[in-house]
Write an enzyme that holds these catalytic residues in place. Structure first.
Site, PDB file in Angstrom:
ATOM      1  N   SER A   1     -43.213  10.027  13.011  1.00 13.61           N
ATOM      2  CA  SER A   1     -41.866  10.047  12.457  1.00 13.61           C
ATOM      3  C   SER A   1     -41.609  11.360  11.707  1.00 13.61           C
ATOM      4  CB  SER A   1     -41.671   8.811  11.569  1.00 13.61           C
ATOM      5  OG  SER A   1     -40.328   8.589  11.241  1.00 13.61           O
TER       6      SER A   1
ATOM      7  N   ASP B   1     -37.471   3.396  21.036  1.00 17.54           N
ATOM      8  CA  ASP B   1     -37.445   4.098  19.750  1.00 17.54           C
ATOM      9  C   ASP B   1     -36.293   5.107  19.719  1.00 17.54           C
ATOM     10  OD1 ASP B   1     -38.036   5.342  17.350  1.00 17.54           O
ATOM     11  OD2 ASP B   1     -39.934   6.202  18.026  1.00 17.54           O
TER      12      ASP B   1
ATOM     13  N   HIS C   1     -40.563   2.004  17.136  1.00 17.95           N
ATOM     14  CA  HIS C   1     -41.024   3.172  16.370  1.00 17.95           C
ATOM     15  C   HIS C   1     -42.307   2.823  15.624  1.00 17.95           C
ATOM     16  CE1 HIS C   1     -40.585   7.047  14.463  1.00 17.95           C
ATOM     17  NE2 HIS C   1     -40.557   6.519  13.255  1.00 17.95           N
TER      18      HIS C   1
END
EC number: 3.1.1.-
Length: 304
Positions: free
Chosen positions: A171, A228, A281
């Site tokens: 991320s 995601d 994610h």
């Protein structure tokens, strides 16, 4: 509430940037190449996922074992600065793992929302081609840790008689990790061994993306899970572009995966609707969970 706060911050940033017209609007090309079988070492991906999951955990005692790796040192606490774990791994060498967004930290959230582009930091701008632009928030987050990372990596390379350096991120930590990987390749003796980046958002403009391809293209491993949405931001309309090649796990959390060649491949993740939650994610990456603060602590490599 935390997710809503992030979205509001992000859209507020886009509005501010649009009003001031301080970002680049250049847009790079899109690859039309067909996907191919996944050529990456999935055991290494699974290990890397465990090493970055551990950055979300409060257990930071030196000597902790995650997969084949030993935790050597931790910096940052996830609030003022992202947490970074330094490991020694027989598979990956000195491994630098960088935590993603801590939704309980406004400072961490703000890094994601500062979408405007800027020049590379003065410490490394000389190594980049003219016209390179980077997202302010991601670069700021990396610069807060840059010197400490370099000091620790140099120390443990010497102590462990190790030449290999692998950078891992998830991320926000993946964006920081890409900048760190480039920095190590450009400014550290011995350069980069590999980088594994999970749920990577866009970091820079097309000039930056092409320079990544040139410098570390054969060492760069980007992994996207299912639907995601994080890899689709910041938008290309703001002048952002991914480097070439990513492995897409689809369906999400499965072991079905292909490599999508080139920059912004038209056959990949944008062919399915995004789901604006964190289920993919923060999912399963080749049998290892990256669940962020809700994930397994200590991290469990290959447990799924």
């Amino acid at each position: 509430m935390l997710f809503s706060r992030f979205v509001l911050l992000a859209f507020g940033s886009v509005a501010a940037v649009s009003a001031s017209s301080i970002y680049a609007r250049g847009r790079g090309g899109s690859s039309t190449d067909q996907p191919v079988a996944n050529p990456y070492n999935t055991k290494e991906i699974s290990l890397a996922a465990g090493l970055v999951q551990q950055t979300y955990c409060d257990s930071t005692e030196n000597g902790l074992k995650i997969g084949d790796s030993e935790l050597l040192y931790t910096m940052g606490e996830g609030y003022a600065r992202q947490r970074v774990n330094i490991y020694h791994s027989p598979s990956l060498g000195i491994a630098v793992a960088i935590e993603g967004t801590n939704l309980f930290s406004l400072n961490s959230d703000l890094h994601d929302a500062k979408f405007w582009q800027e020049d590379p930091n003065e410490r490394y701008i000389q190594y980049y081609p003219k016209g390179t632009k980077l997202m302010h928030g991601f670069q700021q987050a990396y610069n807060d840790l840059m010197d400490d990372i370099f000091t620790a990596v140099k120390k443990y390379k010497k102590e462990k008689n190790e030449k290999r350096v692998t950078v891992i991120g998830h991320s926000l930590g993946a964006a920081m990790g890409l900048l760190c990987a480039m920095d190590i390749e450009l400014r550290m003796d011995g350069g980069l061994y590999k980088t594994y980046l999970f749920g990577l958002p866009r970091l820079g403009n097309p000039t930056f993306a092409s320079f990544v391809d040139q410098k570390i293209g054969d060492k760069f491993h980007s992994i996207i899970n299912g639907r995601d949405w994080v890899p689709t931001v910041p938008p290309r309309a703001l002048g952002y572009q991914h480097p070439s090649d990513y492995v897409w796990i689809y369906p999400g959390n499965s072991t079905s995966a292909k490599l999508y060649p080139g920059q912004e491949n038209v056959h990949g993740i944008l062919t399915v609707a995004r789901e604006f939650n964190f289920d993919d994610h923060q999912g399963i990456y080749f049998h290892t969970q990256i669940g962020a603060v809700m994930g397994e602590c200590p991290a469990q490599v290959g447990a799924h």
